[in-house]
Design an enzyme around this catalytic site. Structure first.
Site, short mmCIF file in Angstrom:
data_model
loop_
_atom_site.label_atom_id
_atom_site.label_comp_id
_atom_site.label_asym_id
_atom_site.label_seq_id
_atom_site.Cartn_x
_atom_site.Cartn_y
_atom_site.Cartn_z
N HIS A 32 -24.37 30.38 -1.02
CA HIS A 32 -23.28 30.19 -0.06
C HIS A 32 -22.85 31.49 0.62
CE1 HIS A 32 -20.87 31.68 -3.40
NE2 HIS A 32 -19.94 31.96 -2.52
C1 UD1 Z 1 -15.08 31.51 -0.17
C2 UD1 Z 1 -14.82 32.97 -0.59
C3 UD1 Z 1 -15.98 33.45 -1.44
C4 UD1 Z 1 -16.26 32.53 -2.59
C5 UD1 Z 1 -16.48 31.13 -2.04
C6 UD1 Z 1 -16.76 30.11 -3.12
C7 UD1 Z 1 -13.62 34.49 0.94
C8 UD1 Z 1 -13.80 35.56 1.92
N1 UD1 Z 1 -14.75 33.84 0.55
O1 UD1 Z 1 -16.24 31.50 0.65
O2 UD1 Z 1 -15.65 34.74 -1.96
O3 UD1 Z 1 -17.40 32.96 -3.27
O4 UD1 Z 1 -15.30 30.74 -1.33
O5 UD1 Z 1 -17.07 28.88 -2.54
O6 UD1 Z 1 -12.51 34.24 0.51
N2 UD1 Z 1 -15.44 24.16 3.60
C9 UD1 Z 1 -15.34 22.81 3.45
N3 UD1 Z 1 -14.54 22.36 2.43
C10 UD1 Z 1 -13.86 23.19 1.61
C11 UD1 Z 1 -13.99 24.57 1.80
C12 UD1 Z 1 -14.78 25.03 2.80
O7 UD1 Z 1 -15.93 22.03 4.18
O8 UD1 Z 1 -13.15 22.70 0.71
C13 UD1 Z 1 -16.35 24.67 4.68
C14 UD1 Z 1 -15.63 24.98 5.96
O9 UD1 Z 1 -16.45 24.62 7.01
C15 UD1 Z 1 -15.50 26.47 5.93
C16 UD1 Z 1 -16.73 26.88 5.15
O10 UD1 Z 1 -16.98 25.84 4.23
O11 UD1 Z 1 -15.42 27.00 7.19
C17 UD1 Z 1 -16.60 28.17 4.42
O12 UD1 Z 1 -15.41 28.15 3.61
P1 UD1 Z 1 -14.57 29.50 3.39
O13 UD1 Z 1 -13.44 29.20 2.47
O14 UD1 Z 1 -14.28 30.14 4.69
O15 UD1 Z 1 -15.59 30.46 2.72
P2 UD1 Z 1 -16.59 30.23 1.52
O16 UD1 Z 1 -17.97 30.43 2.04
O17 UD1 Z 1 -16.32 28.98 0.76
#
Ligand code: UD1
Length: 405
Positions: free
Chosen positions: A207
């Site tokens: 991820h």
């Molecule tokens: C975040 C953390 C990362 C951690 C990871 C675990 C930061 C900078 N990053 O990254 O350190 O390792 O979480 O997963 O804080 N999304 C969904 N549903 C959710 C959450 C996210 O669909 O419940 C999708 C959204 O499109 C979002 C994307 O995933 O834009 C990324 O989510 P985001 O929380 O921005 O970053 P992670 O890659 O999950």
């Protein structure tokens, strides 16, 4: 008066770090833990399912931040948490891990003069292109107390000039969560449900933006997975960020055609059931490097650096690239399994955190140990009633609440 402790949970890897501490503080009569979910992760399988598995109650406050750019997420959490911290001032704030919400809440506490503890302090990848590295540096610079998981954490902080008195090595709290629900993990049979033979498959997670957001790297990695699938059947619970990227590049169809099992993200117990039955993990996650070390399962980490070097020097982890994955996997599978648990990775970290907190507060400020749990319970109930009235009356529209709302 019981010490009020705000515990911030935001994203999937935080919940396993918060749960053991919340349970340990809840069992003590001298603390009032308050659970705050920033809402950085919000899908059922990224959040609520973890609360259920780890026996956490609904959060006391839910900030409802959701996804966004780094500035939107960090700024949104700061604005929303500041309101909660002002209205419902804690004696201490505990932030965990390295996500955007961790740094955001630490910044709010520093400016409000609230004492802050960073749980999982001192880890450094020395790669500032990782958003998490920025969050680690900011959080450790601001926190009053730095609870580290391993000796390298202490060394990094001391080398940065942090006073030794601010540092306490408490161990790896995530493994407390594993022990908390070990019977459920052992009772679950996710490999069997998926038709996989124990010890004869690999579990994949990816991820990191550096691996999945860049199309050329995503193609290199998915090609490497397809090559690996020729030797070891792979199952791949796909993070939502990765699902979008795979679909946009048409790589999900190619992976499936090669026989790789793409499945939804799994809740904690089911995911750990899959990991414990695996021959190896192939990942870019931080937490899985630690969990596999604890279990003695080979871990191939698709990254150039790790902020958790102890999982290599004392554990079962090795750093690999798309090009070296196949050969390193063969090497790992043909070597004898060694379970070498780093010092204090023993499932008892939360109790060391509570003891360190008591030592820092000092007995004079803590309620009498003679107070009965019933007395303490009724005092807390009254206090929660007052808090509930105040927050209903005065917090801003941006902040969303769950419990009692
Ligand atoms: C975040 C953390 C990362 C951690 C990871 C675990 C930061 C900078 N990053 O990254 O350190 O390792 O979480 O997963 O804080 N999304 C969904 N549903 C959710 C959450 C996210 O669909 O419940 C999708 C959204 O499109 C979002 C994307 O995933 O834009 C990324 O989510 P985001 O929380 O921005 O970053 P992670 O890659 O999950």
């Amino acid at each position: 008066m019981a010490q009020r402790i705000h515990l911030v949970a935001a994203a999937r890897p935080n919940f396993m770090k918060v749960a053991p501490l919340w349970h340990a503080l809840s069992a003590a009569t001298d603390f009032e833990p308050v659970l705050i979910h920033t809402g950085q992760h919000y899908d059922v399988n990224m959040s609520d399912a973890f609360f259920a598995d780890l026996k956490l109650p609904e959060p006391d406050f839910h900030l409802g931040i959701g996804s966004g750019s780094h500035a939107e997420q960090t700024g949104g959490v700061m604005i929303a948490y500041e309101k909660v911290a002002v209205e419902h001032r804690p004696d201490w704030l505990v932030v965990v891990g390295d996500v955007n919400s961790t740094a955001a809440c630490a910044m709010v506490a520093a400016k409000l003069g609230i004492k802050c503890i960073h749980l999982e302090a001192g880890l450094r990848s020395r790669d500032r292109a990782m958003p998490e590295e920025i969050n680690r540096i900011v959080t450790d610079a601001l926190a009053d107390v730095l609870w580290t998981p391993s000796v390298d954490g202490d060394e990094n902080l001391l080398n940065e000039g942090v006073a030794r008195s601010r540092i306490a090595r408490v161990g790896n709290i995530m493994l407390d969560s594993f022990e908390l629900v070990r019977p459920a993990i052992e009772a679950a049979d996710v490999p069997g449900e998926l038709g996989l033979e124990r010890g004869r498959y690999g579990v994949v997670t990816l991820h990191r933006p550096s691996n999945v957001d860049e199309p050329a790297q995503l193609i290199r990695l998915t090609d490497a997975l397809i090559e690996t699938q020729g030797h070891l059947p792979l199952v791949f619970p796909v993070h939502p960020r990765t699902a979008k990227r795979l679909s946009a590049a048409g790589r999900d169809t190619i992976l499936k055609r090669a026989g790789i099992r793409l499945i939804e993200p799994l809740p904690y117990v089911r995911f750990m059931s899959l990991v414990t039955g695996a021959a190896a993990a192939i990942t870019d996650s931080g937490g899985i490097q630690e969990e596999t070390t604890y279990l003695g399962i080979p871990c191939l980490t698709l990254r150039d650096t790790t902020e958790r070097p102890i999982t290599i020097s004392e554990g079962s982890n090795r750093l690999v690239t798309a090009e070296t994955l196949a050969v390193e996997l063969d090497r790992a599978l043909s070597s004898p399994r060694l379970v070498r648990k780093p010092d204090l990775w023993d499932g008892d970290t939360a109790s060391r955190c509570v003891e360190d907190l008591r030592r820092r507060i000092g007995p004079a400020k803590l309620p009498s140990a003679k107070k009965s749990a019933a007395e303490h319970g009724s005092e807390l109930a009254q206090r929660h009633g007052r808090i509930e009235e105040r927050r209903r009356a005065s917090c801003g529209a941006r902040t969303q609440y769950r419990r009692g709302a």
